[in-house]
Design a protein around this motif. Structure first.
Motif, PDB file in Angstrom:
ATOM      1  N   ASP A 164      86.002  12.987  -0.140  1.00 37.61           N
ATOM      2  CA  ASP A 164      86.825  13.460  -1.257  1.00 37.61           C
ATOM      3  C   ASP A 164      88.191  12.793  -1.246  1.00 37.61           C
ATOM      4  O   ASP A 164      88.713  12.383  -2.294  1.00 37.61           O
ATOM      5  N   MET A 165      88.805  12.692  -0.057  1.00 33.62           N
ATOM      6  CA  MET A 165      90.127  12.073   0.051  1.00 33.62           C
ATOM      7  C   MET A 165      90.058  10.590  -0.273  1.00 33.62           C
ATOM      8  O   MET A 165      90.963  10.032  -0.912  1.00 33.62           O
ATOM      9  N   LEU A 166      88.986   9.941   0.132  1.00 27.92           N
ATOM     10  CA  LEU A 166      88.823   8.512  -0.140  1.00 27.92           C
ATOM     11  C   LEU A 166      88.661   8.283  -1.646  1.00 27.92           C
ATOM     12  O   LEU A 166      89.292   7.389  -2.228  1.00 27.92           O
ATOM     13  N   ASP A 167      87.835   9.128  -2.286  1.00 27.16           N
ATOM     14  CA  ASP A 167      87.614   8.980  -3.724  1.00 27.16           C
ATOM     15  C   ASP A 167      88.873   9.309  -4.519  1.00 27.16           C
ATOM     16  O   ASP A 167      89.082   8.787  -5.622  1.00 27.16           O
ATOM     17  N   ALA A 168      89.723  10.188  -3.973  1.00 29.82           N
ATOM     18  CA  ALA A 168      90.952  10.576  -4.663  1.00 29.82           C
ATOM     19  C   ALA A 168      92.092   9.597  -4.413  1.00 29.82           C
ATOM     20  O   ALA A 168      93.188   9.765  -4.968  1.00 29.82           O
ATOM     21  N   ALA A 209      90.090   2.151   1.937  1.00 31.06           N
ATOM     22  CA  ALA A 209      88.947   1.556   2.636  1.00 31.06           C
ATOM     23  C   ALA A 209      89.376   0.770   3.862  1.00 31.06           C
ATOM     24  O   ALA A 209      88.585   0.569   4.797  1.00 31.06           O
ATOM     25  N   GLU A 210      90.656   0.345   3.896  1.00 24.83           N
ATOM     26  CA  GLU A 210      91.171  -0.409   5.039  1.00 24.83           C
ATOM     27  C   GLU A 210      91.539   0.496   6.211  1.00 24.83           C
ATOM     28  O   GLU A 210      91.795   0.007   7.311  1.00 24.83           O
ATOM     29  N   ASP A 211      91.571   1.809   5.989  1.00 26.79           N
ATOM     30  CA  ASP A 211      91.998   2.728   7.048  1.00 26.79           C
ATOM     31  C   ASP A 211      90.952   2.789   8.156  1.00 26.79           C
ATOM     32  O   ASP A 211      89.749   2.947   7.890  1.00 26.79           O
ATOM     33  N   PRO A 212      91.384   2.696   9.420  1.00 25.13           N
ATOM     34  CA  PRO A 212      90.451   2.854  10.539  1.00 25.13           C
ATOM     35  C   PRO A 212      90.097   4.334  10.735  1.00 25.13           C
ATOM     36  O   PRO A 212      90.887   5.236  10.451  1.00 25.13           O
ATOM     37  N   PHE A 213      88.868   4.556  11.208  1.00 25.02           N
ATOM     38  CA  PHE A 213      88.469   5.938  11.505  1.00 25.02           C
ATOM     39  C   PHE A 213      87.729   5.954  12.831  1.00 25.02           C
ATOM     40  O   PHE A 213      87.238   4.937  13.339  1.00 25.02           O
ATOM     41  N   TRP A 214      87.597   7.191  13.346  1.00 26.75           N
ATOM     42  CA  TRP A 214      86.912   7.367  14.637  1.00 26.75           C
ATOM     43  C   TRP A 214      86.434   8.811  14.742  1.00 26.75           C
ATOM     44  O   TRP A 214      87.052   9.743  14.209  1.00 26.75           O
ATOM     45  N   ALA A 265      81.826   0.683   7.405  1.00 27.10           N
ATOM     46  CA  ALA A 265      80.746   1.663   7.622  1.00 27.10           C
ATOM     47  C   ALA A 265      80.324   2.287   6.302  1.00 27.10           C
ATOM     48  O   ALA A 265      80.457   3.498   6.096  1.00 27.10           O
ATOM     49  N   PRO A 266      79.828   1.474   5.346  1.00 31.25           N
ATOM     50  CA  PRO A 266      79.436   2.039   4.042  1.00 31.25           C
ATOM     51  C   PRO A 266      78.323   3.086   4.159  1.00 31.25           C
ATOM     52  O   PRO A 266      78.273   4.030   3.384  1.00 31.25           O
ATOM     53  N   GLN A 267      77.438   2.893   5.163  1.00 33.93           N
ATOM     54  CA  GLN A 267      76.365   3.869   5.333  1.00 33.93           C
ATOM     55  C   GLN A 267      76.922   5.238   5.729  1.00 33.93           C
ATOM     56  O   GLN A 267      76.351   6.281   5.381  1.00 33.93           O
ATOM     57  N   PHE A 268      78.032   5.226   6.445  1.00 36.40           N
ATOM     58  CA  PHE A 268      78.675   6.483   6.866  1.00 36.40           C
ATOM     59  C   PHE A 268      79.246   7.216   5.635  1.00 36.40           C
ATOM     60  O   PHE A 268      79.044   8.423   5.459  1.00 36.40           O
ATOM     61  N   ILE A 269      79.952   6.445   4.777  1.00 35.15           N
ATOM     62  CA  ILE A 269      80.532   7.030   3.568  1.00 35.15           C
ATOM     63  C   ILE A 269      79.432   7.519   2.632  1.00 35.15           C
ATOM     64  O   ILE A 269      79.493   8.630   2.077  1.00 35.15           O
ATOM     65  N   ASP A 270      78.382   6.699   2.432  1.00 28.50           N
ATOM     66  CA  ASP A 270      77.295   7.078   1.522  1.00 28.50           C
ATOM     67  C   ASP A 270      76.574   8.332   2.011  1.00 28.50           C
ATOM     68  O   ASP A 270      76.130   9.162   1.204  1.00 28.50           O
ATOM     69  N   HIS A 271      76.477   8.462   3.325  1.00 27.28           N
ATOM     70  CA  HIS A 271      75.785   9.639   3.880  1.00 27.28           C
ATOM     71  C   HIS A 271      76.481  10.933   3.463  1.00 27.28           C
ATOM     72  O   HIS A 271      75.834  11.877   2.986  1.00 27.28           O
ATOM     73  N   PHE A 272      77.795  10.977   3.607  1.00 30.83           N
ATOM     74  CA  PHE A 272      78.516  12.210   3.291  1.00 30.83           C
ATOM     75  C   PHE A 272      78.756  12.365   1.782  1.00 30.83           C
ATOM     76  O   PHE A 272      78.906  13.483   1.288  1.00 30.83           O
ATOM     77  N   ARG A 273      78.784  11.244   1.061  1.00 34.30           N
ATOM     78  CA  ARG A 273      78.902  11.368  -0.399  1.00 34.30           C
ATOM     79  C   ARG A 273      77.626  12.000  -0.961  1.00 34.30           C
ATOM     80  O   ARG A 273      77.682  12.850  -1.863  1.00 34.30           O
TER      81      ARG A 273
END
Length: 269
Positions: free
Chosen positions: A33-37, A42-47, A60-68
């Motif tokens: 939700d925060m990414l879409d808003a 997309a450049e932000d690192p996550f862990w 990690a597009p598969q990670f984003i698509d999974h939760f979307r």
């Protein structure tokens, strides 16, 4: 870098580094939700626990698509477009349904008169009276009952005047009802003379609802008090033809009680 098993949608374990700030922990749907808003990039690192190092969200597009997909609300399937033939069949079906509904209303309006007549007879018999006379003139029903124990009588004139659909739909099912209570008296001749004088004076012409009219039958020796009312048949007869006999009997008892008191108060020997 391969990712470990994704956290569940309700686990708040994901951290994001955004514009020099460490944010989180978030659950996966919240991150999407925060990414879409535009609150994350997309450049932000996550862990999240299990990862050996931080990587950018765009890696990690598969990670984003999974939760979307998990966050996407599940709704009813889109309606299947109907063919023209199906549309016409649906219109025809509605016409038939409405026709049955109209027929039910027509039948109810035409039958309720007989149902009301039967209900009055049943309720009056249950009150201890015996039917001694019944006739109709095509518009009104006339009923006469007698209590064989005390000789008192109850009479009715019933007129169901909303038998057509137009009037019944506007004001409901209504009946004009005359209820009368009578007792045999010894001085009927004297009373008849008094009543004739009252009738000549016009006191009882065009009686309104609630006005008590007195009449006498010289042949039988009975004197009657009677009153005109309007009764709502919708209160005692349902669309399924169920009859509320208890309410109807209470109306009859109340009318008889009031007329009896008036009769005895006025013509007490």
């Amino acid at each position: 870098m391969p990712l470990p098993d994704f956290p569940t949608a309700d686990q708040e374990v994901i951290h994001v580094h955004h514009k020099g700030n460490n944010l989180g922990p978030f659950a996966g749907p919240k991150l999407v939700d925060m990414l879409d808003a535009g609150e994350l990039a997309a450049e932000d690192p996550f862990w999240f626990p299990g990862m050996s190092d931080w990587i950018k969200l765009k890696q990690a597009p598969q990670f984003i698509d999974h939760f979307r997909a998990a966050a996407k609300p599940v709704g009813p399937p889109p309606p299947v477009p109907q063919s023209r033939d199906d549309q016409l069949d649906a219109v025809f079906g509605k016409l038939i349904d409405k026709s049955w509904a109209y027929l039910d209303e027509y039948n109810f309006a035409s039958r309720i008169d007989e149902i009301f007549l039967g209900a009055v007879i049943t309720s009056t018999l249950d009150a201890g009276y015996n039917l001694i006379d019944l006739n109709s003139d095509g518009q009104n029903h006339y009923l006469r009952f007698e209590n064989f124990d005390d000789g008192s009588r109850t009479i009715f004139r019933l007129n169901h005047f909303t038998g057509d659909l137009v009037s019944s739909n506007v004001i409901g099912q209504k009946a004009r009802v005359m209820v009368g209570y009578g007792e045999r008296v010894g001085n009927i001749g004297t009373i008849m003379s008094a009543l004739k004088a009252e009738v000549k004076s016009g006191i009882f012409n065009n009686a309104e609802p609630g006005s008590i009219v007195v009449d006498a039958d010289l042949t039988s020796g009975y004197i009657y008090c009677q009153v005109d009312m309007f009764w709502s048949l919708d209160e005692i007869i349902s669309r399924n033809y169920d009859i509320d006999y208890e309410t109807l009997a209470e109306w009859i008892r109340a009318s008889n009680n009031a007329l009896r008191k008036y009769l005895r108060g006025r013509f007490a020997n």
